[in-house]
Structure formats: C-alpha cells, structure tokens
Design an enzyme around this catalytic site. Structure first.
Site, PDB file in Angstrom:
ATOM      1  N   CYS A   2       0.853  -1.182   0.000  1.00  0.00           N
ATOM      2  CA  CYS A   2       0.000   0.000   0.000  1.00  0.00           C
ATOM      3  C   CYS A   2       0.892   1.235   0.000  1.00  0.00           C
ATOM      4  CB  CYS A   2      -0.879   0.022   1.247  1.00  0.00           C
ATOM      5  SG  CYS A   2      -1.809  -1.492   1.450  1.00  0.00           S
ATOM      6  N   ARG A  30       1.755   1.393  -5.821  1.00  0.00           N
ATOM      7  CA  ARG A  30       1.935   0.400  -4.757  1.00  0.00           C
ATOM      8  C   ARG A  30       0.643  -0.368  -4.470  1.00  0.00           C
ATOM      9  NH1 ARG A  30       6.771   1.796  -1.764  1.00  0.00           N
ATOM     10  NH2 ARG A  30       6.130   0.281  -0.218  1.00  0.00           N
ATOM     11  N   TRP A  77      -3.600  -1.981  -1.479  1.00  0.00           N
ATOM     12  CA  TRP A  77      -3.550  -3.269  -2.167  1.00  0.00           C
ATOM     13  C   TRP A  77      -4.053  -4.265  -1.137  1.00  0.00           C
ATOM     14  CZ3 TRP A  77      -1.139  -8.109  -1.818  1.00  0.00           C
ATOM     15  CH2 TRP A  77      -1.185  -8.884  -2.985  1.00  0.00           C
ATOM     16  N   ASN A 103       0.297  -0.061   6.184  1.00  0.00           N
ATOM     17  CA  ASN A 103       0.843  -0.834   5.063  1.00  0.00           C
ATOM     18  C   ASN A 103       1.447  -2.098   5.658  1.00  0.00           C
ATOM     19  OD1 ASN A 103       2.056  -1.682   2.680  1.00  0.00           O
ATOM     20  ND2 ASN A 103       3.796  -0.276   2.868  1.00  0.00           N
ATOM     21  N   GLY A 104       1.082  -3.279   5.117  1.00  0.00           N
ATOM     22  CA  GLY A 104       1.666  -4.522   5.630  1.00  0.00           C
ATOM     23  C   GLY A 104       0.618  -5.434   6.236  1.00  0.00           C
ATOM     24  N   GLU A 485      11.170 -13.653 -19.091  1.00  0.00           N
ATOM     25  CA  GLU A 485      10.837 -12.257 -18.804  1.00  0.00           C
ATOM     26  C   GLU A 485       9.854 -11.712 -19.840  1.00  0.00           C
ATOM     27  OE1 GLU A 485      11.000 -10.319 -16.443  1.00  0.00           O
ATOM     28  OE2 GLU A 485      10.898  -8.295 -17.274  1.00  0.00           O
ATOM     29  N   LYS A 489       6.166 -10.217 -18.922  1.00  0.00           N
ATOM     30  CA  LYS A 489       5.700  -8.869 -19.316  1.00  0.00           C
ATOM     31  C   LYS A 489       4.342  -8.967 -20.007  1.00  0.00           C
ATOM     32  CE  LYS A 489       7.639  -6.795 -17.378  1.00  0.00           C
ATOM     33  NZ  LYS A 489       8.762  -7.098 -16.572  1.00  0.00           N
ATOM     34  N   GLU A 492       1.541  -9.941 -17.456  1.00  0.00           N
ATOM     35  CA  GLU A 492       1.138  -9.024 -16.388  1.00  0.00           C
ATOM     36  C   GLU A 492       0.405  -7.785 -16.890  1.00  0.00           C
ATOM     37  OE1 GLU A 492       5.711  -7.515 -15.528  1.00  0.00           O
ATOM     38  OE2 GLU A 492       4.351  -7.710 -13.863  1.00  0.00           O
ATOM     39  N   HIS A 508       9.734 -31.943 -24.936  1.00  0.00           N
ATOM     40  CA  HIS A 508       9.445 -32.790 -23.771  1.00  0.00           C
ATOM     41  C   HIS A 508       8.024 -32.568 -23.244  1.00  0.00           C
ATOM     42  CE1 HIS A 508      13.522 -34.295 -23.623  1.00  0.00           C
ATOM     43  NE2 HIS A 508      13.951 -33.041 -23.763  1.00  0.00           N
ATOM     44  N   LYS A 606       3.298  -2.599  -7.011  1.00  0.00           N
ATOM     45  CA  LYS A 606       4.703  -2.480  -7.372  1.00  0.00           C
ATOM     46  C   LYS A 606       5.627  -3.230  -6.422  1.00  0.00           C
ATOM     47  CE  LYS A 606       8.067  -0.872  -9.927  1.00  0.00           C
ATOM     48  NZ  LYS A 606       8.280  -1.556 -11.201  1.00  0.00           N
TER      49      LYS A 606
END
Ligand code: F6R
Length: 611
Positions: A2, A30, A77, A103-104, A485, A489, A492, A508, A606
């Site tokens: 947050c 965030r 968040w 936050n947390g 990566e 990208k 997300e 395989h 983030k």
C-alpha cells in the site's frame, strides 16, 4: 504494497487535500484497490474513502480544498478483506478517538481481535488494520506516542503506520517494522510516507526509519524512539538525488513507455559510473571493499519476478565470464530451503525496490548462515540496502510502472560489470577478450536507441497477434531467462497467457499445445545455439504453429514464413539487453490494443512487501 502518506503542517493549516492526493497519486503504483484521506481541522477529523482507484476518490471530493493541520492518506492493495469502501483506509477505532493508515500485515491480528472483542470493542471491517487501531486506542490515555509504542510491541508481522488522535490537532506518529516508512523534512510541512516519491514535490531531505523505530511529528519538530525500550534516538537526514521530473510521465502517456525509452540513457549513466573507458578496469569500490581475496567458492543469486530473471541471466554470465559456480533461487524458495551455505559464499540479491519481503527474508537467512551480501538495488536507502554488506545501485531513477523494464536492463548491466570485475581481478579471462567485451558493453546504449526507433515495427507485430490468447517464448542459454521475462511482461499487462521455455524443453511436452492461434516467439541471437533455435522454429511451423523471431541474424530466417524483428549485432552474452526492448514494447502494445490499464494492471502492486 500500500502507499501511505501523512503530513503535519508547520504553522497553522493548509490545503491538505492538495498535498495528500498528488502524493498518493505518486505512490498509487503500490496498490490501487481503494484510496482514502483523513484531515484534521479545528472541528475534528474529516474522512473520505472510496473503493477503486484514486481517481474515484478525487472525483468524489471535487475541486474544493480541505484545509487542516495534520492529515493522512492511503492507497490500498488488499490483503485482509475485500477492496470495498468499508475496508478502505483510514480506519477509526470503535470510539473514533484514533485514526490510522497502515501498510503490511499484522500476523497475530486474530488473537488480538479476540482479546479486544472480549473487552467490548466492536469491529466494522474485516481488516487487520482495524485491530491495530483499536489496540492503540485501548492504550490511549492522551499520550499518543506511548499508546502507539505499547501497541507496536504487541503486534507481530510486517507493518508501517501513520497514526493521529482526534484530540491532538498538531501530532502524528509513525511506526515501522519490516515495511518502509520515511520522514520527509519540507519547508512548510513534515511528511511520513512509504515512498520518497510521495513527498518528492516538497523535499528531498529524508530520514529513514529502521525496524522497531517510531517517529513523532509535532510542533516541537520530529523525534525518534526505539519501540521496545521507549528510548529517544538520534537519526540523520539524507538528501536523495531523485527529482520530481523523474517521477512524472515526461510527455509519454504511460510510465511504462517512458521507462522503456529511458533505458539507453540510464544504462549509459550506469556504465559511465563503473566503466568510463574500455582501457580501464571496472570501477567497483563496493566490491574492492568486500572481496579482498579470491576466497569465495559460490555465488548465490536471489530475487523474485523480473529480478529473478536477471539472476538467471546472471548465472550464465558469472559462470561463463567469471568462471564462478552460481546457484539461482527464487527468494521465497530459498527462504524455506536449507541449502548448504558457508562463509565462502557470496550472495547477490537483486531487487528494484529493495523492499520485497521474500527477498528480504532470504537475504537475512543467508546472512545468518555466514554469506556476504551484495545487493543490486534501485532505491537508495531501501530496507535491502540496509542489511547488505555492500550495495551496487542501479540508479535508474524511480520506476513507477508496475511492469518492470528499465530496472531489469540496469540489473543485467550491473551483473555484466560484476562478472567483468571478477574476471579482471582474479585473472579469469584473457585481457584482450575483456577489452573487447568492455567496448561492446559500452556500445549497447546506442544500439538500444536504434531499437527504440523501430517501435512502429513492433507495434505492427502486436497488431498481428492482437486476437491470440496464448503465447510461447523460447530461448536457449542467456536467451532462456529473457524468454521467461518476455512472457511475464505479456502476462502481467495484457493478461494473455504466456510461458517462457528453454528451447530444448519444447519437445518434452510443451509442443503438444502448438496449433494455429497459439504463436511462439523465438529468441535467436547469433550464437552456437542459433541452429538449435532454427530447429525449434521448424518443429513449430511443421505443426501449423505461427512464429515471430527476435534475432540479430535475420538472413537466416528470410526463407521462412515468419515475422522477424532484427536487432543490432552484439556478442551473444549481451543480447539479453537488446532482446528485452522489443519484448517490452511488444507487451506494451499487446496490452494497449486490448484496452488494458498498462501502468496499473489488475491484481498487482509495485513492491510486494508481504510474504
Ligand atoms: C514484474 C515485476 C515484479 C518484480 C518483483 C520483484 O514486472 O515488476 O515481478 O520484479 O516483484 O520486485 P523487486 O525487484 O522490487 O524486488
């Protein structure tokens, strides 16, 4: 996860809405499930909070200023409780005496809640935050710092909070445990925030709180205390280099595209700091300080998400160039896996934010096991840098887009420099070869600029594939983590299912998925593995799959019915730096064409400060 911001106006009062909302906008990356502010004026505290993005709160509040002496704000968040109005911060205690933003996570909130319920406290939301505020209120008898301290001693977990009391018009208290909280010293106000960018418009003078510390902001200035003992402590003020322009979009529509375009310049600056000329050794005083003898036997690379992919490239680079065995693990896996480690190990922790809880946890455990810690980090003064023996700062400027771009290529650049530093220092590579590599590395920023000139070509590729729902990315060697990566990208920000595979792994199992409408992106840098990637491509084409190729050997693909994006020539080892750009731009346009919110993709935030 947050974003929090508090402000105490030095003399009298000011339009706190005008301070809090722009500050929250800067930290909205965030978390953006809900937003809220609380402002203290002569008549009490006014609270406004709304589910959804900050813009919804802004619309609700309209143009009129909200004057006050002290105020706090939050972008959320969600961890405990759905993202609705009720669960949005700030939160009051049940008697409306104390209000806070948080936050947390309070890990022992259920036990504390039972205790408070037994004392007659009534709860309105499902959040752990409401438990925290009621606990503080339980201890409050007019002395807010003491109440926050006593409650802080009882709360377990990772959290930071800004707290106000309804009967204290000129006081705010902040507390930190494992989640960042900074004090900003402005001319007209003092700030408390989870992130420098929240108050960067007003000040670059910052004091970083450590775990278990509190800040008390009042007319008497700012005082700091140790939570356990209650003892007052001295803290220093540091000046940060970031400026407000870096934290704005600078003419681009999104932070992501701005940050993609910043890559040539931030990498050039990074190289200038450590490698001013190919005729000089790599300059890394941090490593000179830490690695005096050739006595470390293992490098352990740790990170999460994009930073983990940088670590995976790092393994190929450090083993290939510096000839040192490397182990790569997701930080959250390393944390709960007792891999043998000794004091002859060097841990390199990679993190843009320096606040990722998983990375912090893993680093603490490797440190306790005797490893030396070097962090590669973007945020000066962040938690990771404080527990590391040395930090190599990427100095890419604030990365605001949730999807990481410039931080990744700067992390890679730093890893190349570390590898060359080790190879030079301990004579692990031929001097002529190293000089050639240094020349090639210094040439990368211009080649990146050339790729950015071809943005339209990549946008066209995104149009070609605008309807697809799945994508494979394939690479071998250093290109394999780049494939991972590229897939991350795309996932997300466009919500297209994508997977990054090692080319050799396709047969395989994964190749069973190939059919029309399930395209693959082949990463084919010039290398001894090029023909293997051609073979991968042929296997896909012969099963009616569609292919897009990113290569610096475009002629090799001219006779095939595939889309080719050519990138400038470079040694294979540095190809991740160049291949990453078209993949970032491809993900960007894939998301844009699908109408996604590029800078704030759903469900993400983030910096992930909870485990
Ligand atoms: C992806 C992304 C995340 C982060 C990960 C680690 O675009 O941004 O996967 O890379 O959460 O974050 P840091 O680097 O801050 O530790």
């Amino acid at each position: 996860m947050c974003g929090i911001l508090g402000a105490v106006i030095h003399d009298g009062h000011s339009d706190l809405k005008g301070i809090l909302l722009p500050g929250l906008r800067a930290v909205e990356y965030r978390g953006y499930d809900s937003a809220g502010i609380a402002v203290m004026n002569g008549e009490g505290i006014t609270v406004n909070k709304k589910a959804g993005k900050l813009s919804i709160l802004e619309e609700t509040l309209g143009e009129a200023p909200i004057e006050g002496s002290v105020g706090l704000g939050h972008t959320r968040w969600a961890t405990h409780g759905a993202p609705n109005d009720e669960n949005a911060h700030p939160h009051w205690d049940h008697q409306h005496r104390i209000i806070l933003v948080h936050n947390g996570i309070i890990e022992n909130y259920a036990t504390l809640k039972d205790e408070l319920l037994a004392k007659g406290v009534q709860f309105k939301s499902e959040t752990d935050t409401e438990v925290a505020v009621n606990l503080i209120a339980f201890y409050y008898d007019g002395d807010l710092p003491t109440a926050v301290r006593l409650a802080g001693k009882r709360m377990q977990g990772s959290f930071s909070m800004c707290v106000m009391a309804a009967d204290q018009p000129r006081l705010m208290v902040g507390i930190r445990n494992e989640v960042p909280l900074l004090v900003g010293h402005g001319e007209d106000a003092t700030y408390l925030a989870s992130d420098i960018t929240a108050f960067l418009a007003y000040t670059r003078d910052v004091t970083y709180l450590e775990d278990g510390e509190m800040a008390v902001l009042s007319d008497e200035g700012t005082k700091y205390f140790d939570v356990q003992s209650g003892r007052e402590i001295e803290k220093t003020v540091e000046r940060v280099e970031w400026n407000i322009e870096q934290a704005q979009k600078g003419g681009f529509d999104t932070f992501m595209m701005k940050e993609i375009h910043e890559q040539p310049s931030v990498i050039r600056q990074l190289l200038e700091r450590h490698l001013p000329s190919p005729n000089e050794p790599v300059h890394m005083p941090q490593l000179d300080e830490l690695i005096k003898d050739n006595d470390f036997r293992l490098v352990s690379l740790l990170g999460c998400g994009t930073a983990f992919h940088a670590c995976k490239v790092g393994k190929y680079v450090l083993e290939g160039l510096a000839k040192i065995p490397c182990r790569v693990m997701y930080a959250h896996e390393a944390l709960y896996h007792q891999a043998p480690i000794s004091n002859s190990a060097l841990t390199i922790a990679v993190s843009q934010s320096g606040e990722t809880a998983d990375t912090m946890g893993a680093v603490k455990s490797q440190k306790a096991a005797g490893s030396k810690i070097v962090s590669i980090c973007n945020v000066v003064g962040s938690s990771l840098t404080r527990i590391s023996d040395q930090t190599l700062y990427t100095m890419a400027g604030p990365e605001i887009s949730v999807a990481s771009t410039k931080a990744f290529t700067c992390q890679l650049t730093m890893i190349y420099l570390v590898a060359i530093w080790i190879a030079e220092k301990f004579g692990r590579a031929d001097a002529a070869e190293l000089k050639h590599l240094k020349e090639e590395l210094l040439a990368i920023p211009d080649k990146m600029s050339a790729i950015l000139q071809s943005e339209k070509q990549i946008e066209h590729l995104a149009r070609v594939y605008r309807q697809v729902r799945h994508f494979y990315y394939l690479g071998r060697g250093v290109a394999y983590p780049v494939a991972m990566e590229g897939a991350l990208k795309l996932k997300e920000i466009s919500y297209v299912h994508a997977e990054g595979y090692a080319g050799g792994e396709m047969k395989h199992g994964a190749i069973a998925m190939i059919e029309p409408g399930f395209p693959s992106c082949i990463l084919a840098p010039k290398s001894p593995l090029l023909e293997k990637m051609v073979a991968n491509m042929e296997e896909i084409l012969s099963r009616n799959g569609e292919v897009m190729v990113i290569t610096n050997a475009p002629d090799r693909f001219s006779k095939y019915d595939v889309h080719v994006f050519p990138f400038p020539d470079c040694p294979q080892v540095f190809s991740p730096l160049l291949m990453s750009l078209p993949l970032q731009i491809f993900a960007f346009y894939s998301a844009k064409l699908r109408g996604r919110d590029i800078d704030q993709p759903r469900n993400l935030a983030k910096s992930v400060v909870v485990e």
